[in-house]
Write a protein that holds these residues in place. Structure first.
Motif, PDB file in Angstrom:
ATOM      1  N   GLY A 220       0.797  -1.222   0.000  1.00  0.00           N
ATOM      2  CA  GLY A 220       0.000   0.000   0.000  1.00  0.00           C
ATOM      3  C   GLY A 220       0.833   1.277   0.000  1.00  0.00           C
ATOM      4  O   GLY A 220       0.576   2.202  -0.790  1.00  0.00           O
ATOM      5  N   ASP A 225      -1.985   7.789  -1.341  1.00  0.00           N
ATOM      6  CA  ASP A 225      -3.427   7.590  -1.565  1.00  0.00           C
ATOM      7  C   ASP A 225      -4.105   8.855  -2.086  1.00  0.00           C
ATOM      8  O   ASP A 225      -4.916   8.816  -3.020  1.00  0.00           O
ATOM      9  CB  ASP A 225      -4.129   7.201  -0.256  1.00  0.00           C
ATOM     10  CG  ASP A 225      -3.769   5.795   0.212  1.00  0.00           C
ATOM     11  OD1 ASP A 225      -2.937   5.145  -0.430  1.00  0.00           O
ATOM     12  OD2 ASP A 225      -4.344   5.357   1.239  1.00  0.00           O
ATOM     13  N   LEU A 242      -6.364  -2.346  -6.621  1.00  0.00           N
ATOM     14  CA  LEU A 242      -5.450  -2.329  -5.472  1.00  0.00           C
ATOM     15  C   LEU A 242      -5.688  -3.548  -4.595  1.00  0.00           C
ATOM     16  O   LEU A 242      -6.838  -3.832  -4.223  1.00  0.00           O
ATOM     17  CB  LEU A 242      -5.683  -1.047  -4.652  1.00  0.00           C
ATOM     18  CG  LEU A 242      -5.689   0.267  -5.460  1.00  0.00           C
ATOM     19  CD1 LEU A 242      -6.116   1.440  -4.578  1.00  0.00           C
ATOM     20  CD2 LEU A 242      -4.314   0.526  -6.061  1.00  0.00           C
ATOM     21  N   PHE A 245      -2.839  -2.166   1.070  1.00  0.00           N
ATOM     22  CA  PHE A 245      -3.217  -0.853   1.581  1.00  0.00           C
ATOM     23  C   PHE A 245      -2.363  -0.493   2.785  1.00  0.00           C
ATOM     24  O   PHE A 245      -1.790  -1.363   3.439  1.00  0.00           O
ATOM     25  CB  PHE A 245      -4.710  -0.879   1.956  1.00  0.00           C
ATOM     26  CG  PHE A 245      -5.544  -1.330   0.796  1.00  0.00           C
ATOM     27  CD1 PHE A 245      -5.962  -0.419  -0.160  1.00  0.00           C
ATOM     28  CD2 PHE A 245      -5.847  -2.678   0.604  1.00  0.00           C
ATOM     29  CE1 PHE A 245      -6.672  -0.843  -1.280  1.00  0.00           C
ATOM     30  CE2 PHE A 245      -6.549  -3.110  -0.515  1.00  0.00           C
ATOM     31  CZ  PHE A 245      -6.973  -2.190  -1.450  1.00  0.00           C
ATOM     32  N   ARG A 246      -2.339   0.814   3.076  1.00  0.00           N
ATOM     33  CA  ARG A 246      -1.578   1.276   4.245  1.00  0.00           C
ATOM     34  C   ARG A 246      -2.139   0.658   5.516  1.00  0.00           C
ATOM     35  O   ARG A 246      -1.394   0.282   6.415  1.00  0.00           O
ATOM     36  CB  ARG A 246      -1.650   2.796   4.355  1.00  0.00           C
ATOM     37  CG  ARG A 246      -0.769   3.452   3.350  1.00  0.00           C
ATOM     38  CD  ARG A 246      -1.039   4.924   3.183  1.00  0.00           C
ATOM     39  NE  ARG A 246      -0.311   5.372   2.021  1.00  0.00           N
ATOM     40  CZ  ARG A 246       0.962   5.791   2.054  1.00  0.00           C
ATOM     41  NH1 ARG A 246       1.598   5.895   3.188  1.00  0.00           N
ATOM     42  NH2 ARG A 246       1.580   6.121   0.943  1.00  0.00           N
ATOM     43  N   GLU A 248      -4.742  -2.397   6.740  1.00  0.00           N
ATOM     44  CA  GLU A 248      -5.519  -3.571   6.315  1.00  0.00           C
ATOM     45  C   GLU A 248      -6.156  -4.219   7.532  1.00  0.00           C
ATOM     46  O   GLU A 248      -5.487  -4.321   8.567  1.00  0.00           O
ATOM     47  CB  GLU A 248      -4.611  -4.571   5.588  1.00  0.00           C
ATOM     48  CG  GLU A 248      -4.064  -3.992   4.286  1.00  0.00           C
ATOM     49  CD  GLU A 248      -3.166  -4.971   3.507  1.00  0.00           C
ATOM     50  OE1 GLU A 248      -3.068  -6.141   3.921  1.00  0.00           O
ATOM     51  OE2 GLU A 248      -2.587  -4.558   2.513  1.00  0.00           O
ATOM     52  N   LEU A 250      -8.807  -2.614   4.754  1.00  0.00           N
ATOM     53  CA  LEU A 250      -9.041  -1.230   4.369  1.00  0.00           C
ATOM     54  C   LEU A 250     -10.253  -0.696   5.148  1.00  0.00           C
ATOM     55  O   LEU A 250     -11.329  -1.294   5.105  1.00  0.00           O
ATOM     56  CB  LEU A 250      -9.324  -1.177   2.859  1.00  0.00           C
ATOM     57  CG  LEU A 250      -9.512   0.219   2.267  1.00  0.00           C
ATOM     58  CD1 LEU A 250      -8.226   1.043   2.345  1.00  0.00           C
ATOM     59  CD2 LEU A 250      -9.979   0.117   0.805  1.00  0.00           C
TER      60      LEU A 250
END
Ligand code: NAP
Length: 304
Positions: A220, A225, A242, A245-246, A248, A250
């Protein structure tokens, strides 16, 4: 007989048959346990989610063998001084090739136009051929190079970019500009390191051809973003699929969930497969016992 501590309790059900079978196949007599006194442990089979976080007492341990490909949650652990290997698993690679190829073809063929066609529009526009759709892969390691091979076999012109120079591959800042400039489909298969964080930002997203599609099965934080959402809203990016993610899972209120040009897949691009991964672990234990160099050693200073 070496003692192998399996220190990823949640994964034990998947490995309790596969790992002993792989050790036997590799001709290794080992004591495979899920608990042991640290001073008895020769190898630790590991996952970042493991409760084991302090490696200090494992003074005789010859290697920590990670079951995941990504190691960014481990490399910063100051107590981990033993050699660390990451997972390069043929089963995981196969899964990644399938995910990348499937999502590349989805966008290339414009499948959504026909699958989601509530107005029953008869639009006979044919997509171009793959040979007319340049793809760029950022990160040409175990996974990126396997995906490149599969996409080239379908005639996509594939440009690769990596940190170091290698044949047929771009590298460095000039190489990145060149790699982005032609990428109608951009695939990110980089590890998360301080150098790769936010590599795709407002400036670099603007270097892509207008309407480019991004597939991110890497990590991520490779993408800013906010910059991606702005580029999607402006039409600079046509679609983003995607997988990572930064945060998770999300969060439900993240704008990616509701954006019409974002597809979210829940970190399922490629999983380590117990049968093939066990063979990799067994081979590394065999190497350790034979005094041979380990496969897939992580360079902690580099971060991957
Ligand atoms: P790998 O073999 O270590 O390859 C990493 C590639 O990234 C190498 O080509 C490396 O360049 C390049 N790279 C690293 N830092 C760079 C930088 N600063 N600039 C340019 N290139 C850089 O790793 P892999 O096995 O292919 O896995 C890649 C990543 O995929 C993993 O780290 C993980 O984050 C992700 N992953 C995701 C899933 C999923 O389910 N979504 C599953 C598995 C893995 P060099 O070749 O020059 O070293």
């Amino acid at each position: 007989m070496p003692t192998v501590l399996f220190a990823a309790p949640s994964l034990w059900p998947e490995y309790q048959e596969a790992l002993p079978a792989a050790l036997a196949e590799a001709g290794i007599a080992a004591r495979l346990v899920t608990e042991a006194a640290p001073e008895e442990v020769d190898y630790i089979v590991y996952a970042p989610s493991s409760p084991l976080q302090d490696f200090t007492p494992y003074r005789r341990t010859k290697a920590v063998l990670n079951l995941w490909a990504g190691v960014e949650r481990i490399t910063g652990n100051p107590t981990l001084t033993q050699p660390l290997t990451r997972m390069v698993d043929p089963g995981l690679t196969e899964g990644m090739v399938e995910w990348v190829t499937g999502h590349t073809l989805r966008h290339h063929l414009g499948m959504d136009r026909h699958i989601l066609n509530p107005g029953h529009v008869w639009d006979p526009t044919c997509p171009p051929l793959a040979r007319e759709r340049p793809v760029t892969i950022l990160g040409m390691g175990a996974l990126g190079s396997a995906c490149a091979e599969a996409l080239r076999a379908l005639n996509f012109p594939v440009t690769g970019w990596s940190r170091t120079a290698k044949p047929g591959c771009l590298h460095g800042p000039d190489g990145l500009r060149e790699a982005l400039s032609t990428a109608q489909t951009l695939i990110t298969l980089l590890p998360k390191t301080p150098e790769t964080e936010n590599l795709l930002n407002a400036r670099t997203l603007a270097l892509l051809p207008r309407g480019a599609v991004i597939l991110n099965p890497g990590r991520g934080p490779l993408i800013d973003d906010g910059a991606l959402l702005a580029a999607l809203d402006a039409g600079q990016i046509g679609h983003a699929t995607l997988d990572v993610f930064r945060v998770e899972p999300l969060p439900q209120d993240h704008p990616f969930w509701s954006h019409p040009n974002v597809t979210v897949t829940p970190h399922i691009a490629a999983d380590t497969r117990a049968i093939t991964a066990s063979k990799v672990i067994a081979e590394n234990i065999r190497r350790g016992e034979a005094g041979e160099p380990f496969l897939h050693l992580v360079d902690r200073a580099r971060g991957y």
